[in-house]
Design a protein around this motif. Structure first.
Motif, PDB file in Angstrom:
ATOM      1  N   PHE A  65      31.092  52.621  42.627  1.00  0.00           N
ATOM      2  CA  PHE A  65      32.263  53.321  42.084  1.00  0.00           C
ATOM      3  C   PHE A  65      33.567  52.700  42.602  1.00  0.00           C
ATOM      4  CE2 PHE A  65      35.309  56.896  42.891  1.00  0.00           C
ATOM      5  CZ  PHE A  65      35.639  57.173  41.570  1.00  0.00           C
ATOM      6  N   LEU A  66      33.646  52.483  43.922  1.00  0.00           N
ATOM      7  CA  LEU A  66      34.894  51.955  44.494  1.00  0.00           C
ATOM      8  C   LEU A  66      35.084  50.478  44.132  1.00  0.00           C
ATOM      9  CD1 LEU A  66      34.945  53.758  47.974  1.00  0.00           C
ATOM     10  CD2 LEU A  66      36.252  54.337  45.922  1.00  0.00           C
ATOM     11  N   SER A  67      33.989  49.720  44.052  1.00  0.00           N
ATOM     12  CA  SER A  67      34.100  48.310  43.633  1.00  0.00           C
ATOM     13  C   SER A  67      34.752  48.231  42.255  1.00  0.00           C
ATOM     14  CB  SER A  67      32.721  47.638  43.580  1.00  0.00           C
ATOM     15  OG  SER A  67      32.155  47.560  44.874  1.00  0.00           O
ATOM     16  N   GLN A  68      34.325  49.144  41.360  1.00  0.00           N
ATOM     17  CA  GLN A  68      34.901  49.178  40.003  1.00  0.00           C
ATOM     18  C   GLN A  68      36.366  49.589  40.045  1.00  0.00           C
ATOM     19  OE1 GLN A  68      33.182  48.768  36.955  1.00  0.00           O
ATOM     20  NE2 GLN A  68      31.278  48.231  38.000  1.00  0.00           N
ATOM     21  N   LYS A  69      36.638  50.700  40.748  1.00  0.00           N
ATOM     22  CA  LYS A  69      37.998  51.260  40.752  1.00  0.00           C
ATOM     23  C   LYS A  69      39.006  50.284  41.341  1.00  0.00           C
ATOM     24  CE  LYS A  69      37.720  55.383  38.927  1.00  0.00           C
ATOM     25  NZ  LYS A  69      38.340  55.541  37.607  1.00  0.00           N
ATOM     26  N   TYR A  70      38.620  49.662  42.462  1.00  0.00           N
ATOM     27  CA  TYR A  70      39.569  48.775  43.153  1.00  0.00           C
ATOM     28  C   TYR A  70      39.588  47.375  42.544  1.00  0.00           C
ATOM     29  CZ  TYR A  70      39.432  52.320  46.896  1.00  0.00           C
ATOM     30  OH  TYR A  70      39.498  53.476  47.630  1.00  0.00           O
ATOM     31  N   GLY A  71      38.684  47.125  41.579  1.00  0.00           N
ATOM     32  CA  GLY A  71      38.665  45.829  40.921  1.00  0.00           C
ATOM     33  C   GLY A  71      38.290  44.699  41.866  1.00  0.00           C
ATOM     34  N   TYR A 101      49.747  58.927  46.557  1.00  0.00           N
ATOM     35  CA  TYR A 101      48.979  58.077  45.631  1.00  0.00           C
ATOM     36  C   TYR A 101      48.777  58.802  44.293  1.00  0.00           C
ATOM     37  CZ  TYR A 101      47.812  54.118  48.678  1.00  0.00           C
ATOM     38  OH  TYR A 101      47.881  52.983  49.446  1.00  0.00           O
ATOM     39  N   HIS A 102      48.544  60.109  44.368  1.00  0.00           N
ATOM     40  CA  HIS A 102      48.343  60.839  43.110  1.00  0.00           C
ATOM     41  C   HIS A 102      49.631  60.865  42.287  1.00  0.00           C
ATOM     42  CE1 HIS A 102      46.432  63.409  40.205  1.00  0.00           C
ATOM     43  NE2 HIS A 102      47.544  64.106  40.181  1.00  0.00           N
ATOM     44  N   MET A 103      50.776  61.008  42.955  1.00  0.00           N
ATOM     45  CA  MET A 103      52.055  61.011  42.218  1.00  0.00           C
ATOM     46  C   MET A 103      52.306  59.644  41.576  1.00  0.00           C
ATOM     47  SD  MET A 103      54.640  63.464  44.387  1.00  0.00           S
ATOM     48  CE  MET A 103      54.427  62.763  46.001  1.00  0.00           C
ATOM     49  N   ILE A 104      51.905  58.576  42.257  1.00  0.00           N
ATOM     50  CA  ILE A 104      52.035  57.232  41.670  1.00  0.00           C
ATOM     51  C   ILE A 104      51.179  57.169  40.403  1.00  0.00           C
ATOM     52  CG2 ILE A 104      51.588  54.762  42.008  1.00  0.00           C
ATOM     53  CD1 ILE A 104      51.987  55.251  45.065  1.00  0.00           C
ATOM     54  N   ARG A 105      49.962  57.720  40.500  1.00  0.00           N
ATOM     55  CA  ARG A 105      49.053  57.721  39.346  1.00  0.00           C
ATOM     56  C   ARG A 105      49.660  58.524  38.190  1.00  0.00           C
ATOM     57  NH1 ARG A 105      42.803  59.942  39.752  1.00  0.00           N
ATOM     58  NH2 ARG A 105      42.301  59.950  37.526  1.00  0.00           N
ATOM     59  N   ALA A 106      50.276  59.661  38.526  1.00  0.00           N
ATOM     60  CA  ALA A 106      50.878  60.500  37.478  1.00  0.00           C
ATOM     61  C   ALA A 106      52.064  59.782  36.829  1.00  0.00           C
ATOM     62  CB  ALA A 106      51.324  61.832  38.077  1.00  0.00           C
ATOM     63  N   GLN A 107      52.835  59.048  37.639  1.00  0.00           N
ATOM     64  CA  GLN A 107      53.980  58.306  37.106  1.00  0.00           C
ATOM     65  C   GLN A 107      53.528  57.202  36.149  1.00  0.00           C
ATOM     66  OE1 GLN A 107      57.355  58.433  37.438  1.00  0.00           O
ATOM     67  NE2 GLN A 107      57.223  60.302  38.644  1.00  0.00           N
ATOM     68  N   GLU A 146      45.675  54.060  33.254  1.00  0.00           N
ATOM     69  CA  GLU A 146      45.400  52.638  33.022  1.00  0.00           C
ATOM     70  C   GLU A 146      46.277  51.758  33.909  1.00  0.00           C
ATOM     71  OE1 GLU A 146      45.429  49.391  29.414  1.00  0.00           O
ATOM     72  OE2 GLU A 146      45.644  51.515  28.905  1.00  0.00           O
ATOM     73  N   LEU A 147      47.581  52.049  33.918  1.00  0.00           N
ATOM     74  CA  LEU A 147      48.494  51.215  34.708  1.00  0.00           C
ATOM     75  C   LEU A 147      48.301  51.439  36.209  1.00  0.00           C
ATOM     76  CD1 LEU A 147      51.849  51.351  32.683  1.00  0.00           C
ATOM     77  CD2 LEU A 147      50.130  49.531  32.746  1.00  0.00           C
ATOM     78  N   PHE A 148      47.942  52.659  36.589  1.00  0.00           N
ATOM     79  CA  PHE A 148      47.726  52.939  38.016  1.00  0.00           C
ATOM     80  C   PHE A 148      46.614  52.034  38.552  1.00  0.00           C
ATOM     81  CE2 PHE A 148      45.296  55.380  41.306  1.00  0.00           C
ATOM     82  CZ  PHE A 148      46.261  55.366  42.298  1.00  0.00           C
ATOM     83  N   TRP A 149      45.496  51.984  37.830  1.00  0.00           N
ATOM     84  CA  TRP A 149      44.386  51.168  38.336  1.00  0.00           C
ATOM     85  C   TRP A 149      44.713  49.682  38.277  1.00  0.00           C
ATOM     86  CZ3 TRP A 149      41.858  53.415  41.707  1.00  0.00           C
ATOM     87  CH2 TRP A 149      41.568  54.783  41.604  1.00  0.00           C
ATOM     88  N   GLN A 150      45.509  49.290  37.267  1.00  0.00           N
ATOM     89  CA  GLN A 150      45.959  47.888  37.235  1.00  0.00           C
ATOM     90  C   GLN A 150      46.769  47.571  38.490  1.00  0.00           C
ATOM     91  OE1 GLN A 150      47.881  47.605  33.464  1.00  0.00           O
ATOM     92  NE2 GLN A 150      46.735  46.302  32.656  1.00  0.00           N
ATOM     93  N   ALA A 151      47.654  48.505  38.860  1.00  0.00           N
ATOM     94  CA  ALA A 151      48.516  48.284  40.035  1.00  0.00           C
ATOM     95  C   ALA A 151      47.682  48.220  41.311  1.00  0.00           C
ATOM     96  CB  ALA A 151      49.551  49.401  40.132  1.00  0.00           C
ATOM     97  N   LYS A 166      54.751  44.288  39.899  1.00  0.00           N
ATOM     98  CA  LYS A 166      54.147  43.084  39.310  1.00  0.00           C
ATOM     99  C   LYS A 166      53.169  43.462  38.184  1.00  0.00           C
ATOM    100  CE  LYS A 166      51.041  39.257  40.432  1.00  0.00           C
ATOM    101  NZ  LYS A 166      50.281  38.567  41.476  1.00  0.00           N
ATOM    102  N   ALA A 167      52.372  44.504  38.440  1.00  0.00           N
ATOM    103  CA  ALA A 167      51.309  44.849  37.478  1.00  0.00           C
ATOM    104  C   ALA A 167      51.820  45.653  36.302  1.00  0.00           C
ATOM    105  CB  ALA A 167      50.203  45.627  38.195  1.00  0.00           C
ATOM    106  N   THR A 168      52.898  46.430  36.514  1.00  0.00           N
ATOM    107  CA  THR A 168      53.288  47.403  35.476  1.00  0.00           C
ATOM    108  C   THR A 168      54.744  47.270  35.046  1.00  0.00           C
ATOM    109  OG1 THR A 168      54.077  49.096  37.032  1.00  0.00           O
ATOM    110  CG2 THR A 168      51.703  49.055  36.560  1.00  0.00           C
ATOM    111  N   GLY A 169      55.536  46.513  35.801  1.00  0.00           N
ATOM    112  CA  GLY A 169      56.966  46.433  35.483  1.00  0.00           C
ATOM    113  C   GLY A 169      57.741  47.661  35.944  1.00  0.00           C
ATOM    114  N   ARG A 170      57.046  48.626  36.542  1.00  0.00           N
ATOM    115  CA  ARG A 170      57.733  49.866  36.948  1.00  0.00           C
ATOM    116  C   ARG A 170      58.210  49.778  38.397  1.00  0.00           C
ATOM    117  NH1 ARG A 170      56.131  54.657  34.567  1.00  0.00           N
ATOM    118  NH2 ARG A 170      57.772  55.553  35.863  1.00  0.00           N
TER     119      ARG A 170
END
Length: 872
Positions: free
Chosen positions: A252-258, A400-406, A410-415, A439-443
């Motif tokens: 699970f974590l290998s997938q999530k963290y890429g 971290y959750h607030m970053i995900r909400a922002q 899709e972009l959270f996991w990319q970041a 870098k990953a999201t432009g945000r």
């Protein structure tokens, strides 16, 4: 501290920095440590070992003629550089090597230090049976975080230096030695065995580890990599029950963290007397053996699962990507804590994950409220270990959750994946996370970090609602109560865009089987909240049934809802978000009255999520009406053990014959859950001791609790610790005190002994002067023990006392202890005692009078509510 080192304004919160705190920086680097090799031979009975530590250093500058290493209380025998003996000075804390040849760039130095250690004070721990605990296993284990590796080998002991490492260790048969990386060799040497481990990926010194014991070994695997659990023999089933999800978690974590799990194996070693819950040494996590669950404990203990996924997440956040300085520890601890939320979402449900986040937020809020407020990133402290608090774990998770909400999923996991991939095998600071996000999201999320990470605190919202039926307008007024009035533009204000939802519940017939279900539709608007008080108007076609402030509840905050009772009832019943339902329950309880009790009682029966039912039980008990008891007692039949436990805890508020009877039944008959039984034992003490006129009842309960102590020994002593807490409620009883003192003796199982030490503080406040002296003498004697957990328990006990003499014992504990956490906790407890002493006698009298008036008032109001209900 609230804002920064130089900011004295602390908004009424206690400061984080205690006297003696100062800014800490990483030292200058003489060069890059490339490799560390430890060659050790242990004499376990004597708690000692001989060691050779070799460090390969690539100098960064020419002409360095002195190297300074961290080495505490080691016996340094000789120092060589490139096989040439060197002069050195050693002051017991730092080893200073005078180089006979100054450094040259590009020319590696091989530093070899021969040393020995006897009865080390920290860093490496020898666990052995003794006359009090003859069944204790023989084990040796290390604990390096934060700066304790220097107590077991000489090193550059800060997280900014990453190197490969190797440990060769000689141990007597049948012991096994487990360390980082791969086992490259084992050789027999008479009655000894030599284990040789090699860690090929770079890591910091605090993650180097060694664990030695006569362990049972349980083998599993993930993608061909060994996944191993080491436990005391005889606990193999508990090990499987507790850790068997590890391979799925790695996937699970290998997938999530890429990033696939980066090390050659993953071992979890459960050790005795561990001073943390767990420690994420690279590829070799150490866990407390108290996390091992038996069948009954597994009913309502998910702490072990959370601990396992937390330490595993560190293999990426902390071990693969290493913090450069302790002040950025939230990056790893926050993500490890957030991984507990992610795993809950994966394994259970989105609603359970939301509730898990709410619990994390509450733990941080409680520290912020009662302990201190601080920025998450600060380099001003006395010892780095002080930073390991709820601001970096639980608040870090919420950030971290607030970053995900922002960003959205899709972009959270990319970041996150960009952050891990760009910084693998490197050190990072908070700014690197911001850069990866951009870098990953432009945000650019600096606005969020400025508000939640680089300063202390969070918004406290008060939200009021009214409906204008003529204009079909909903009016919402939001106040940020953490900022003083008339302070628009104040640095205490938050500037956030928050979604507000208006809810409409709908009944829908499902024709096929005639069942009707209700679901909720939300109409959502986003508003910018950036002033102390703002009103917003929303044109709506119909009057909403309920209002959901911060839809999804993604922001870390506190909320006081000031809605009419009808809207609160609808929110409690229909809001799809469990966090919103919890907020509604709290607001209803505040309104009180029969209508609130009926709504909460229905929710305790019907809410689909156990977590909300737990909160509802607690809120029902806040309403001082007898009818609340009837609603609550039904919850004792809940099939979920967490809910039953919450109901039992809530019954503490009802000091009546009925509540006594209900709880007594549980103590006598038991419950499938250890924790429910433990709660019942504590609560029966609280109920019985409240009615001090009833002496016969007190004797009966003491007898009952004594029988629990005699008959209910078992898993982690949870049940007997509950009985001890029950005894501590009898603050004027000498008989209860005598029983407690028995259970503080050496030889009593440790979890029970620690619980009893804490209980001495609680029972002390009503005892006679002579008995108070006995308690103080006992705690003075216990304070001399060196075991970390005993010292923490002694400090907690003393902090509950109401006598100036407790301050003296705390002061000497703070001066004598070798542990920064104990020192800090002793100093914090001193201020509690000083507050307790205040004008305690008058206060206590007032409190007792007030309690009696409250009970009278409750009886009258309950009768009045009944009459009103009948007349309707």
């Amino acid at each position: 501290m609230s804002q920064s080192y130089f900011d004295t304004d602390n908004n009424g919160h206690k400061p984080f920095e205690l006297p003696g705190a100062k800014p800490h920086y990483n030292p200058d680097r003489p060069g890059q440590v490339e490799h560390i090799f430890l060659d050790l031979s242990l004499d376990i009975p004597k708690q000692s070992y001989q060691g050779n530590c070799s460090i390969r250093l690539l100098p960064i500058r020419n002409g360095i003629d002195r190297l300074t290493l961290d080495a505490v209380n080691l016996n340094i025998e000789s120092v060589q550089v490139d096989e040439v003996p060197q002069n050195f000075d050693y002051d017991g804390e730092q080893l200073s090597i005078q180089l006979s040849q100054p450094t040259q760039i590009g020319q590696c130095l091989l530093i070899a230090i021969a040393y020995s250690v006897t009865k080390p004070q920290r860093g490496i721990y020898f666990i052995q049976p003794d006359k009090h605990y003859p069944n204790k296993p023989t084990q040796v284990w290390t604990q390096g975080e934060d700066e304790d590796s220097r107590f077991w080998f000489p090193c550059f002991d800060y997280p900014g230096q990453l190197s490969t490492s190797e440990i060769r260790v000689r141990v007597p048969n049948p012991f096994v030695a487990i360390s980082n990386g791969e086992l490259i060799n084992t050789t027999e040497d008479g009655n000894y065995k030599i284990y040789h481990w090699s860690q090929q990926q770079v890591h910091p010194t605090y993650l180097m580890t060694l664990a030695i014991g006569d362990f049972a070994e349980i083998q599993d695997e993930w993608n061909g990599k060994p996944v191993t659990y080491y436990v005391e023999k005889g606990r193999e089933e508990d090990a499987k029950r507790s850790m068997e999800k590890t391979p799925r978690m790695i996937e699970f974590l290998s997938q999530k963290y890429g990033y696939p799990y980066p090390f050659p194996k993953y071992a979890q070693v459960c050790v005795d007397d561990f001073i943390f819950g767990g420690m994420e040494n690279t590829s070799t996590t150490l866990l407390t053996d108290r996390c091992l669950l038996d069948e009954r404990a597994a009913l309502d203990n998910r702490n072990t699962e959370a601990l396992v996924v937390h330490e595993l997440a560190h293999q990426w956040f902390g071990d693969l990507v290493v913090i450069k300085h302790w002040s950025h520890a939230w990056i790893k601890e926050g993500m490890a804590s957030y991984s507990e939320v992610m795993w809950t979402e994966q394994e259970y449900s989105l609603e359970e994950a939301a509730y898990y986040r709410l619990l994390e937020a509450r733990r941080y809020l409680s520290e912020d409220n009662s302990r201190y407020r601080r920025p998450m990133v600060t380099h001003v402290y006395r010892e780095a270990i002080e930073l390991y608090d709820r601001h970096i774990y639980e608040k870090g998770s919420c950030v971290y959750h607030m970053i995900r909400a922002q960003l959205g999923d899709e972009l959270f996991w990319q970041a996150i994946q960009t952050f891990v991939q760009d910084n693998a095998h490197k050190t990072v600071e908070t700014i690197d996370l911001l850069r990866a996000i951009e870098k990953a999201t432009g945000r650019n999320l600096l606005f969020l970090f400025d508000q939640y990470v680089y300063r202390g605190g969070h918004p406290d919202f008060k939200v009021a609602y009214s409906w204008d039926g003529d204009a079909n307008l909903a009016k919402i007024t939001v106040t940020q109560t953490q900022a003083a009035e008339g302070t628009n533009g104040s640095k205490d204000l938050f500037d956030l865009k928050i979604p507000v939802g208006f809810g409409y519940s709908q009944q829908e017939e499902i024709r096929s089987n005639g069942i009707s279900t209700s679901f909720s539709a939300l109409k959502t608007f986003t508003v910018r909240i950036n002033e102390r008080e703002q009103s917003f108007y929303f044109p709506l076609e119909n009057k909403p049934q309920f209002i959901s402030f911060d839809v999804g509840n993604n922001y870390l905050k506190t909320v006081a809802l000031e809605y009419p009772i009808a809207e609160l009832k609808a929110q409690l019943e229909f809001d799809p978000d469990p966090i919103s339902r919890s907020y509604a329950a709290a607001a209803l309880a505040k309104k009180g009255g029969l209508e609130a009790i009926i709504a909460l009682s229905a929710s305790l029966k019907n809410d689909p999520l156990w977590g909300v039912r737990v909160d509802v039980a607690e809120q029902l008990a806040q309403i001082n009406l007898d009818q609340a008891f009837d609603g609550l007692i039904a919850g004792l039949k809940d099939k979920n053990a967490y809910v039953r436990r919450a109901v039992v805890e809530a019954l503490t508020q009802f000091k009546t014959a009925e509540s006594y009877k209900a709880v007594k039944g549980l103590v006598q008959k038991g419950d499938p859950s250890y924790y429910v039984e433990a709660a019942a034992s504590r609560v029966i003490g609280a109920i019985a001791s409240a009615n001090s006129e009833e002496k016969p009842k007190e004797d009966k309960v003491l007898k009952l609790l004594k029988s629990v102590l005699e008959e209910k020994a078992g898993w982690n002593e949870v049940v007997r610790s509950g009985a001890v807490a029950g005894l501590a409620e009898f603050k004027t009883s000498e008989a209860a005190l005598n029983l407690l003192i028995e259970y503080t003796k050496l030889g009593v199982p440790q979890p029970l002994r620690l619980a009893t030490i804490r209980a001495l503080g609680k029972i002390s406040v009503g005892q006679s002067p002579g008995n108070l002296e006995r308690i103080l003498e006992k705690l003075t004697e216990l304070a001399k023990e060196t075991f970390f957990l005993t010292q923490v328990a002694v400090a907690a006990a003393l902090g509950q006392m109401e006598t100036p003499k407790a301050v003296g014992i705390l002061r000497s504990l703070a001066e004598r202890t070798a542990d920064g956490r104990v020192r800090r906790s002793a100093e914090e407890e001193i201020s509690k005692v000083q507050k307790n002493i205040g004008s305690e006698k008058t206060l206590r009298q007032l409190r007792e009078d007030f309690d009696q008036l409250k009970q009278l008032n409750q009886d009258l109001r309950s009768r009045l509510e009944n009459l009103e209900a009948k007349s309707k």
